[in-house]
Design a protein around this motif. Structure first.
Motif, short mmCIF file in Angstrom:
data_model
loop_
_atom_site.label_atom_id
_atom_site.label_comp_id
_atom_site.label_asym_id
_atom_site.label_seq_id
_atom_site.Cartn_x
_atom_site.Cartn_y
_atom_site.Cartn_z
N LYS A 178 84.56 33.08 95.86
CA LYS A 178 83.99 33.78 97.02
C LYS A 178 83.48 35.17 96.62
O LYS A 178 83.90 36.20 97.15
CB LYS A 178 85.02 33.91 98.15
N GLY A 189 71.39 42.79 102.20
CA GLY A 189 71.96 43.15 100.92
C GLY A 189 70.93 43.76 99.98
O GLY A 189 69.73 43.81 100.28
N ARG A 235 72.23 34.83 98.52
CA ARG A 235 73.57 34.86 99.12
C ARG A 235 73.91 36.18 99.81
O ARG A 235 74.76 36.20 100.70
CB ARG A 235 74.60 34.50 98.06
N VAL A 236 73.27 37.28 99.42
CA VAL A 236 73.56 38.54 100.11
C VAL A 236 72.65 38.74 101.32
O VAL A 236 72.93 39.56 102.20
CB VAL A 236 73.47 39.76 99.17
N PHE A 268 80.18 36.39 96.65
CA PHE A 268 79.10 36.98 97.43
C PHE A 268 79.43 37.03 98.91
O PHE A 268 80.10 36.14 99.45
CB PHE A 268 77.81 36.18 97.24
N ARG A 269 78.90 38.07 99.56
CA ARG A 269 78.97 38.18 101.02
C ARG A 269 77.65 38.77 101.51
O ARG A 269 77.03 39.58 100.79
CB ARG A 269 80.11 39.11 101.46
N PRO A 270 77.22 38.42 102.70
CA PRO A 270 76.00 39.02 103.25
C PRO A 270 76.10 40.54 103.29
O PRO A 270 77.15 41.09 103.64
CB PRO A 270 75.93 38.42 104.66
N ASP A 328 80.96 31.27 92.50
CA ASP A 328 81.01 31.80 93.86
C ASP A 328 81.77 30.85 94.79
O ASP A 328 82.56 31.29 95.63
CB ASP A 328 79.59 32.02 94.39
N GLN A 372 88.61 40.86 90.39
CA GLN A 372 88.36 41.19 91.79
C GLN A 372 89.36 42.21 92.31
O GLN A 372 90.49 42.29 91.83
CB GLN A 372 88.43 39.91 92.64
N GLN A 387 75.95 42.65 100.74
CA GLN A 387 76.48 43.29 99.53
C GLN A 387 75.39 43.97 98.70
O GLN A 387 74.22 43.61 98.75
CB GLN A 387 77.15 42.24 98.64
N ASP A 432 79.02 46.48 95.13
CA ASP A 432 80.15 45.65 95.54
C ASP A 432 80.49 44.61 94.49
O ASP A 432 81.63 44.14 94.42
CB ASP A 432 79.81 44.92 96.85
#
Length: 235
Positions: free
Chosen positions: A63, A93, A88-89, A65-67, A59, A220, A69, A134
């Motif tokens: 990159k 998420g 991490r989400v 993970f994102r909040p 990660d 990705q 997801q 995602d």
């Protein structure tokens, strides 16, 4: 137990109190576990397995993970990757953990038992997520036979199935991460991933043991309707 000191930094080495009743392979595995800094760090941090550091390191590099997801963790047991995903989400998420084996619940995640290759499991995942994913992550690996060619083919078969699952549940722009063995992905699978994703790369996170043949494929930029071209980056 004994302590051994190396040059420079102090190096503590823990040895087994007794080897009675253990095979040589078992002794070596236990010795390695006792002296593995990632095992100790995982226990200290509350991760269920040292593998948590692999997805953390991936990660940090890619990159992933994102909040907010929606994340699916295939072959999730014992849950180290799931724990990282939940953290991490964040609260917005959703994380769904699927394994063919029973798994203890993880706060913030939905844990399901089933075979991801079966339609019922796929539908259960989609219902639990309440929408497309995602990110699909997979640390699945077959039991090794010790025969490199056989092990390579067996894990590739699992990766192909996981990639097919990801293709069915991912949203456009989504990502797929899966364990492979040294040598990466076979030409046909790599071509399929390059067709389906904008970028495809291979990586071996520092937490992977140096003597391990494992590495990871990171795809990705999922294309919901991939074109015939094979644009992408090989690893």
């Amino acid at each position: 137990m004994t302590e051994s000191r190396g040059t420079g930094e102090r190096n503590l080495s823990t040895r087994l109190r007794t080897a009675k009743g253990r095979s040589t392979a078992s002794q070596l595995w236990l010795q390695r576990q006792l002296n593995d800094p990632y095992v100790k760090a995982a226990k200290a941090a509350g991760w269920r397995s040292r593998a948590a550091f692999k997805i953390i390191e991936l990660d940090e590099r890619f990159k992933l993970f994102r909040p907010g997801q929606r994340v699916v963790d295939l072959g999730a047991a014992p849950g180290g990757w799931t724990q990282v995903a939940v953290k991490r989400v964040g609260d917005r998420g959703k994380v769904v953990a699927l394994d063919i084996l029973p798994m203890d619940p993880i706060p913030g995640a939905t844990t399901l038992q089933g075979d991801f290759n079966e339609e019922a499991a796929e539908q259960a995942v989609l219902e639990a997520m309440d929408g497309p994913a995602d990110l699909v992550i997979s640390d699945i690996a077959p039991n090794t036979t010790g025969h490199n060619a056989t092990d390579h083919l067996r894990i590739l078969a699992l990766v192909e199935l996981a990639a097919d699952f990801a293709r069915k549940v991912l949203t456009p722009g989504g990502a797929f991460v899966a364990k492979v063995f040294q040598g990466g992905t076979e030409r046909e699978l790599l071509a399929a991933l390059k067709r389906d994703y904008a970028t495809v790369r291979h990586a071996k996170p520092p937490a992977s043991r140096k003597d391990s043949a494992e590495m990871y494929v990171v795809a990705q930029g999922f294309r919901a309707n991939p074109k015939a071209d094979t644009a992408g980056q090989g690893g």
